[in-house]
Scaffold this active site. Structure first.
Site, PDB file in Angstrom:
ATOM      1  N   HIS A 139     -23.480  -6.448  22.075  1.00  0.00           N
ATOM      2  CA  HIS A 139     -23.533  -5.559  23.186  1.00  0.00           C
ATOM      3  C   HIS A 139     -24.621  -4.660  22.536  1.00  0.00           C
ATOM      4  O   HIS A 139     -24.830  -4.286  21.383  1.00  0.00           O
ATOM      5  CB  HIS A 139     -21.928  -4.685  23.120  1.00  0.00           C
ATOM      6  CG  HIS A 139     -21.814  -3.934  24.116  1.00  0.00           C
ATOM      7  ND1 HIS A 139     -22.424  -2.549  24.174  1.00  0.00           N
ATOM      8  CD2 HIS A 139     -21.141  -4.049  25.250  1.00  0.00           C
ATOM      9  CE1 HIS A 139     -21.938  -1.895  25.512  1.00  0.00           C
ATOM     10  NE2 HIS A 139     -21.171  -2.728  25.917  1.00  0.00           N
ATOM     11  N   ASP A 146     -17.023  -4.517  15.300  1.00  0.00           N
ATOM     12  CA  ASP A 146     -16.734  -3.975  16.711  1.00  0.00           C
ATOM     13  C   ASP A 146     -15.583  -4.780  17.313  1.00  0.00           C
ATOM     14  O   ASP A 146     -15.732  -5.638  17.784  1.00  0.00           O
ATOM     15  CB  ASP A 146     -18.339  -4.200  17.485  1.00  0.00           C
ATOM     16  CG  ASP A 146     -18.222  -3.693  19.076  1.00  0.00           C
ATOM     17  OD1 ASP A 146     -16.971  -3.577  19.541  1.00  0.00           O
ATOM     18  OD2 ASP A 146     -19.194  -3.691  19.453  1.00  0.00           O
ATOM     19  N   GLN A 152     -13.636  -5.402  22.273  1.00  0.00           N
ATOM     20  CA  GLN A 152     -13.261  -6.454  23.018  1.00  0.00           C
ATOM     21  C   GLN A 152     -11.968  -7.154  22.290  1.00  0.00           C
ATOM     22  O   GLN A 152     -11.141  -7.923  23.211  1.00  0.00           O
ATOM     23  CB  GLN A 152     -14.407  -7.304  23.050  1.00  0.00           C
ATOM     24  CG  GLN A 152     -14.354  -8.058  24.684  1.00  0.00           C
ATOM     25  CD  GLN A 152     -14.424  -7.186  25.578  1.00  0.00           C
ATOM     26  OE1 GLN A 152     -13.276  -7.155  26.435  1.00  0.00           O
ATOM     27  NE2 GLN A 152     -15.428  -6.292  25.846  1.00  0.00           N
ATOM     28  N   LYS A 207     -10.264   0.377  26.931  1.00  0.00           N
ATOM     29  CA  LYS A 207     -10.132  -1.322  27.021  1.00  0.00           C
ATOM     30  C   LYS A 207      -8.762  -1.771  26.405  1.00  0.00           C
ATOM     31  O   LYS A 207      -8.368  -2.772  26.637  1.00  0.00           O
ATOM     32  CB  LYS A 207     -11.288  -1.854  26.199  1.00  0.00           C
ATOM     33  CG  LYS A 207     -12.427  -1.560  26.719  1.00  0.00           C
ATOM     34  CD  LYS A 207     -13.653  -2.418  26.151  1.00  0.00           C
ATOM     35  CE  LYS A 207     -15.003  -1.944  26.966  1.00  0.00           C
ATOM     36  NZ  LYS A 207     -15.926  -2.613  26.470  1.00  0.00           N
ATOM     37  N   CYS A 255     -24.477  -5.576  29.315  1.00  0.00           N
ATOM     38  CA  CYS A 255     -25.078  -4.828  28.134  1.00  0.00           C
ATOM     39  C   CYS A 255     -25.258  -5.820  27.229  1.00  0.00           C
ATOM     40  O   CYS A 255     -25.353  -5.543  25.905  1.00  0.00           O
ATOM     41  CB  CYS A 255     -23.960  -3.772  27.768  1.00  0.00           C
ATOM     42  SG  CYS A 255     -23.761  -2.447  28.860  1.00  0.00           S
TER      43      CYS A 255
HETATM   44  C1  LIG Z   1     -17.293  -1.935  25.790  1.00  0.00           C
HETATM   45  C2  LIG Z   1     -17.858  -2.536  24.651  1.00  0.00           C
HETATM   46  C3  LIG Z   1     -18.611  -1.392  23.814  1.00  0.00           C
HETATM   47  C4  LIG Z   1     -18.908  -0.213  24.119  1.00  0.00           C
HETATM   48  O1  LIG Z   1     -17.634   0.590  24.168  1.00  0.00           O
HETATM   49  P1  LIG Z   1     -17.614   2.310  24.687  1.00  0.00           P
HETATM   50  O2  LIG Z   1     -16.322   2.529  25.038  1.00  0.00           O
HETATM   51  O3  LIG Z   1     -18.705   2.234  26.252  1.00  0.00           O
HETATM   52  O4  LIG Z   1     -18.283   2.993  23.835  1.00  0.00           O
HETATM   53  C5  LIG Z   1     -19.099  -1.945  22.681  1.00  0.00           C
HETATM   54  N1  LIG Z   1     -18.889  -3.357  22.395  1.00  0.00           N
HETATM   55  C6  LIG Z   1     -18.209  -4.185  23.051  1.00  0.00           C
HETATM   56  C7  LIG Z   1     -17.953  -5.467  22.462  1.00  0.00           C
HETATM   57  C8  LIG Z   1     -17.674  -3.752  24.230  1.00  0.00           C
HETATM   58  O5  LIG Z   1     -16.851  -4.790  25.029  1.00  0.00           O
END
Ligand SMILES: *Cc1c(COP(=O)(O)O)cnc(C)c1O
Length: 404
Positions: free
Chosen positions: A121, A198, A201, A224, A362
């Site tokens: 992302h 990260d 997701q 999320k 993104c």
């Molecule tokens: C949504 C997302 C982000 C960013 O999350 P924010 O809540 O906008 O800070 C980063 N990495 C992944 C894989 C995402 O799906």
């Protein structure tokens, strides 16, 4: 097993109409919907005990502080962190990543190397580019193959004694690929590099165990996982968090302040400058409670059924191509139909009450890899149904007819 009709009653938004049609919400990878149980916690906070925390002797402040700190313990238990002070509240994944990138500025030198994956992302690319500019470190990229899987043999050959950090998402938001983070963490640790995962997701679908993974840092966003926007968490191993300097200066993060010298507060407050999102933190805890009541095994099994069902039906449509066909993937489907622009299909689907995402998600480097401007992305959560997928497929076929 999961009683989806009962679950849907928890989500008031699923009753609304969009453009005169019942809402079908398939943009869960961008943000999830909020159950009444979490909405109630938010309303209760502002109705009954809204106050600033950690500073008041009065009752409201004590109540708010207790609830906020109890939520931190819930988050700790959920992710199986060893200590609650290893959980830092953030405003979301992006904030967590920037906090780490900023902290490593003081630990890296020219010639050090940072590895990221081709499946990242933007929020996981730009902070590292900025870190490299500040320090003279070099950014390396683990390439991907046509299925949207990372090429692990290439990763192995990127690792060397200069590698200081590896950053990878657990699950790609654009393609749904589940990355083999266990392997990546083990290999990175063999050469002494730290790993940040990260989890933005993955958290809605998988319950990660940060100790079993032995991961150094893990970040995610509450919005999320059926929680509110503007709050998230950073997990860091205690030794690492002690090594990193504070991110922002301000109230709450200090022990003592004078114009000559300021000493910093202990973990976790060292990284939590200013008045935090108190209500958000408490609601984050409530969202985890909600998800755990349904059960992550049930969630994963049901979402896999939805993924298989939708994939089978989509593949029947002439000219439709799915991007991201990894063996291990979650309920995210990115696709295009012939030469039709994704935006046009997304606009017509919206007229029919169906929310999907269109664009580069993104993740422009992934789109460049496939030489496409973007995709249509449908992403499912446990409150979606096969009946909704049927309506989506029929509507998509109509949209294609109108556009070709
Ligand atoms: C949504 C997302 C982000 C960013 O999350 P924010 O809540 O906008 O800070 C980063 N990495 C992944 C894989 C995402 O799906």
């Amino acid at each position: 097993m999961l009683d989806v009709q009962k679950i849907r009653k928890d989500f008031p938004i699923l009753n609304r109409k969009v453009n005169g049609k019942p809402l079908i919400y398939f943009d869960n990878a961008a943000t999830s919907q909020t159950p009444q149980q979490v909405i109630d916690v938010i309303v209760d906070y502002y109705t009954n005990y809204n106050a600033n925390i950690h500073r008041g002797v009065h009752s409201l402040s004590q109540e708010a502080t207790d609830a906020y700190e109890q939520a931190r313990v819930k988050i700790q238990k959920h992710f199986n962190a060893k200590h609650s002070h290893e959980i830092i509240y953030t405003s979301g994944t992006t904030h967590g990543i920037n906090l780490i990138a900023n902290g490593f500025s003081s630990l890296l030198k020219k010639g050090d190397e940072i590895i990221v994956s081709a499946l990242e992302h933007h929020s996981n690319i730009v902070p590292w580019q900025m870190l490299c500019e500040r320090t003279g470190a070099v950014l390396k990229v683990i390439p991907m193959n046509q299925n949207g899987e990372l090429v692990l043999s290439k990763f192995d050959s990127l690792l060397n004694e200069n590698t200081k950090l590896v950053f990878v998402n657990h699950i790609s938001n654009a393609l749904g690929t589940i990355n083999p983070i266990e392997y990546i963490i083990e290999k990175a640790h063999d050469i002494g590099a730290a790993v940040l995962v990260d989890g933005a997701q993955s958290c809605p679908h998988i319950k990660p165990d940060v100790q079993a993974l032995d991961v150094d840092f893990y970040v995610c966003s509450a919005h999320k996982i059926c929680g509110p926007t503007g709050v998230g968490m950073l997990y860091g191993k205690e030794e690492w968090l002690n090594k990193l300097p504070p991110y922002q200066g301000g109230g709450e993060m200090i022990a003592e302040v004078s114009f000559e010298k300021t000493t910093y507060a202990d973990l976790p407050h060292k990284f939590e400058a200013g008045t935090p999102n108190v209500c958000g933190g408490i609601a984050f805890g409530a969202a985890l409670d909600y998800m755990n009541t349904i059960g992550f095994d049930n969630i994963a099994a049901y979402e896999n059924e939805l993924l298989d069902y939708a994939t089978q039906q989509l593949l029947q449509i002439e000219g439709l191509k799915i991007y991201g066909t990894a063996k291990q993937k979650t309920s995210v489907i990115s696709f295009n139909v012939g030469n039709i622009h994704p935006y046009d299909i997304g606009t017509i689907l919206d007229k029919m009450g169906i929310a999907v995402r269109t664009g580069h998600h993104c993740a422009q480097p992934i789109m460049d890899f496939y030489k496409i401007p973007g995709t249509i992305r449908a992403s499912f959560m446990f409150y979606n149904t096969k009946e909704e997928i049927d309506v989506f497929i029929a509507s998509l076929k109509k949209a294609i007819m109108m556009l070709s």
